[in-house]
Design a protein around this motif. Sequence first.
Motif, PDB file in Angstrom:
ATOM      1  N   GLN A 163     -27.247  -9.950 -41.711  1.00  0.00           N
ATOM      2  CA  GLN A 163     -28.593 -10.186 -42.236  1.00  0.00           C
ATOM      3  C   GLN A 163     -29.580  -9.330 -41.449  1.00  0.00           C
ATOM      4  N   VAL A 164     -30.502  -8.677 -42.176  1.00  0.00           N
ATOM      5  CA  VAL A 164     -31.485  -7.797 -41.544  1.00  0.00           C
ATOM      6  C   VAL A 164     -32.496  -8.642 -40.779  1.00  0.00           C
ATOM      7  N   GLN A 165     -32.687  -8.324 -39.496  1.00  0.00           N
ATOM      8  CA  GLN A 165     -33.640  -9.028 -38.648  1.00  0.00           C
ATOM      9  C   GLN A 165     -34.922  -8.225 -38.444  1.00  0.00           C
ATOM     10  N   ARG A 166     -34.759  -6.909 -38.276  1.00  0.00           N
ATOM     11  CA  ARG A 166     -35.907  -6.058 -37.962  1.00  0.00           C
ATOM     12  C   ARG A 166     -35.657  -4.654 -38.504  1.00  0.00           C
ATOM     13  N   ILE A 167     -36.744  -3.981 -38.929  1.00  0.00           N
ATOM     14  CA  ILE A 167     -36.649  -2.616 -39.457  1.00  0.00           C
ATOM     15  C   ILE A 167     -37.583  -1.731 -38.659  1.00  0.00           C
ATOM     16  N   ASP A 182     -35.823   5.126 -38.316  1.00  0.00           N
ATOM     17  CA  ASP A 182     -34.896   4.983 -39.426  1.00  0.00           C
ATOM     18  C   ASP A 182     -33.704   4.108 -39.025  1.00  0.00           C
ATOM     19  N   GLN A 183     -34.013   3.006 -38.309  1.00  0.00           N
ATOM     20  CA  GLN A 183     -32.969   2.103 -37.832  1.00  0.00           C
ATOM     21  C   GLN A 183     -33.242   0.679 -38.298  1.00  0.00           C
ATOM     22  N   VAL A 184     -32.158  -0.105 -38.372  1.00  0.00           N
ATOM     23  CA  VAL A 184     -32.245  -1.500 -38.787  1.00  0.00           C
ATOM     24  C   VAL A 184     -31.492  -2.344 -37.762  1.00  0.00           C
ATOM     25  N   THR A 185     -32.097  -3.453 -37.349  1.00  0.00           N
ATOM     26  CA  THR A 185     -31.409  -4.401 -36.469  1.00  0.00           C
ATOM     27  C   THR A 185     -30.903  -5.543 -37.339  1.00  0.00           C
ATOM     28  N   VAL A 186     -29.599  -5.776 -37.274  1.00  0.00           N
ATOM     29  CA  VAL A 186     -28.973  -6.819 -38.086  1.00  0.00           C
ATOM     30  C   VAL A 186     -28.269  -7.823 -37.196  1.00  0.00           C
ATOM     31  N   GLU A 187     -27.996  -9.001 -37.776  1.00  0.00           N
ATOM     32  CA  GLU A 187     -27.240 -10.040 -37.077  1.00  0.00           C
ATOM     33  C   GLU A 187     -25.967 -10.282 -37.890  1.00  0.00           C
ATOM     34  N   VAL A 200     -27.424  -6.223 -33.678  1.00  0.00           N
ATOM     35  CA  VAL A 200     -26.828  -4.903 -33.633  1.00  0.00           C
ATOM     36  C   VAL A 200     -27.788  -3.942 -34.337  1.00  0.00           C
ATOM     37  N   THR A 201     -28.121  -2.830 -33.670  1.00  0.00           N
ATOM     38  CA  THR A 201     -29.012  -1.843 -34.272  1.00  0.00           C
ATOM     39  C   THR A 201     -28.179  -0.684 -34.803  1.00  0.00           C
ATOM     40  N   VAL A 202     -28.381  -0.378 -36.100  1.00  0.00           N
ATOM     41  CA  VAL A 202     -27.635   0.693 -36.755  1.00  0.00           C
ATOM     42  C   VAL A 202     -28.608   1.605 -37.508  1.00  0.00           C
ATOM     43  N   ARG A 203     -28.158   2.810 -37.836  1.00  0.00           N
ATOM     44  CA  ARG A 203     -28.978   3.722 -38.641  1.00  0.00           C
ATOM     45  C   ARG A 203     -29.062   3.199 -40.074  1.00  0.00           C
ATOM     46  N   GLY A 204     -30.135   3.559 -40.752  1.00  0.00           N
ATOM     47  CA  GLY A 204     -30.358   3.098 -42.116  1.00  0.00           C
ATOM     48  C   GLY A 204     -29.303   3.543 -43.100  1.00  0.00           C
ATOM     49  N   ASP A 205     -28.636   4.676 -42.824  1.00  0.00           N
ATOM     50  CA  ASP A 205     -27.616   5.166 -43.757  1.00  0.00           C
ATOM     51  C   ASP A 205     -26.251   4.529 -43.507  1.00  0.00           C
ATOM     52  N   GLN A 206     -26.171   3.602 -42.540  1.00  0.00           N
ATOM     53  CA  GLN A 206     -24.898   2.946 -42.235  1.00  0.00           C
ATOM     54  C   GLN A 206     -24.796   1.562 -42.854  1.00  0.00           C
ATOM     55  N   ILE A 207     -25.780   1.188 -43.687  1.00  0.00           N
ATOM     56  CA  ILE A 207     -25.722  -0.121 -44.330  1.00  0.00           C
ATOM     57  C   ILE A 207     -25.949   0.023 -45.828  1.00  0.00           C
ATOM     58  N   ARG A 208     -25.475  -1.006 -46.557  1.00  0.00           N
ATOM     59  CA  ARG A 208     -25.672  -1.073 -48.009  1.00  0.00           C
ATOM     60  C   ARG A 208     -26.191  -2.471 -48.309  1.00  0.00           C
ATOM     61  N   VAL A 209     -27.295  -2.565 -49.051  1.00  0.00           N
ATOM     62  CA  VAL A 209     -27.891  -3.860 -49.373  1.00  0.00           C
ATOM     63  C   VAL A 209     -27.009  -4.557 -50.414  1.00  0.00           C
ATOM     64  N   SER A 269     -39.870  16.301 -49.602  1.00  0.00           N
ATOM     65  CA  SER A 269     -39.934  15.406 -48.440  1.00  0.00           C
ATOM     66  C   SER A 269     -38.849  14.343 -48.576  1.00  0.00           C
ATOM     67  N   PRO A 270     -37.968  14.253 -47.581  1.00  0.00           N
ATOM     68  CA  PRO A 270     -36.885  13.285 -47.662  1.00  0.00           C
ATOM     69  C   PRO A 270     -37.403  11.860 -47.544  1.00  0.00           C
ATOM     70  N   LYS A 271     -36.795  10.957 -48.301  1.00  0.00           N
ATOM     71  CA  LYS A 271     -37.206   9.560 -48.178  1.00  0.00           C
ATOM     72  C   LYS A 271     -36.368   8.896 -47.084  1.00  0.00           C
ATOM     73  N   PRO A 272     -36.971   7.999 -46.330  1.00  0.00           N
ATOM     74  CA  PRO A 272     -36.233   7.363 -45.230  1.00  0.00           C
ATOM     75  C   PRO A 272     -35.089   6.490 -45.754  1.00  0.00           C
ATOM     76  N   ASP A 273     -34.010   6.419 -44.972  1.00  0.00           N
ATOM     77  CA  ASP A 273     -32.843   5.619 -45.354  1.00  0.00           C
ATOM     78  C   ASP A 273     -33.148   4.130 -45.393  1.00  0.00           C
ATOM     79  N   VAL A 274     -34.181   3.679 -44.676  1.00  0.00           N
ATOM     80  CA  VAL A 274     -34.493   2.253 -44.634  1.00  0.00           C
ATOM     81  C   VAL A 274     -35.403   1.829 -45.786  1.00  0.00           C
ATOM     82  N   GLU A 275     -35.805   2.785 -46.629  1.00  0.00           N
ATOM     83  CA  GLU A 275     -36.651   2.443 -47.765  1.00  0.00           C
ATOM     84  C   GLU A 275     -35.890   1.526 -48.711  1.00  0.00           C
ATOM     85  N   GLY A 276     -36.508   0.455 -49.146  1.00  0.00           N
ATOM     86  CA  GLY A 276     -35.860  -0.486 -50.050  1.00  0.00           C
ATOM     87  C   GLY A 276     -35.122  -1.604 -49.329  1.00  0.00           C
ATOM     88  N   ILE A 277     -35.149  -1.600 -48.009  1.00  0.00           N
ATOM     89  CA  ILE A 277     -34.522  -2.665 -47.219  1.00  0.00           C
ATOM     90  C   ILE A 277     -35.633  -3.535 -46.652  1.00  0.00           C
TER      91      ILE A 277
END
Length: 145
Positions: A106-110, A115-120, A130-139, A79-87
């Motif tokens: 900065q992450v505003q909403r997950i 599997d998307q993250v809204t960042v400012e 700005v809403t981006v896919r979880g695999d398009q960001i690095r913490v 089972s694949p783990k979601p890209d937003v895990e750990g954010i």
Amino acid sequence: MPIYAVKTTASQERTVADMLVNREEESIHAVLAPDSLTSYVMVEADEASVFDRILDEIPHARGVVQGESSIMEVEHFLSPKPDVEGIAEGDIVELIAGPFKGEKAQVQRIDEGKDQVTVELYEATVPIPVTVRGDQIRVLDSDER
């Protein structure tokens, strides 16, 4: 059905898995080469003796680890783990793809369902979410650490 671990040369897991599948052995039912498991391929087979016959003919296959595994032991690879895990909200991230690549935000909403993250964006004059896919960001920096 028992599952066996076949030892391989490093970075040749996919090659060995493909060769095992292409042999079309009746006693081999499934082959798994997860990215997170280096130098091993998991093989579901009737019995370990099948490997005595075929591993000599497969380049990069080094042998079979003694013992058997069950499906319970390998199901976390299935089972694949979601890209937003750990954010987490409030984390400082860098966008690594898309039109804002290289920008810090900065992450505003997950949204785990999508599997998307809204960042400012930090550098923006006006704060724009700005809403981006979880695999398009690095913490870069996490509040939880």
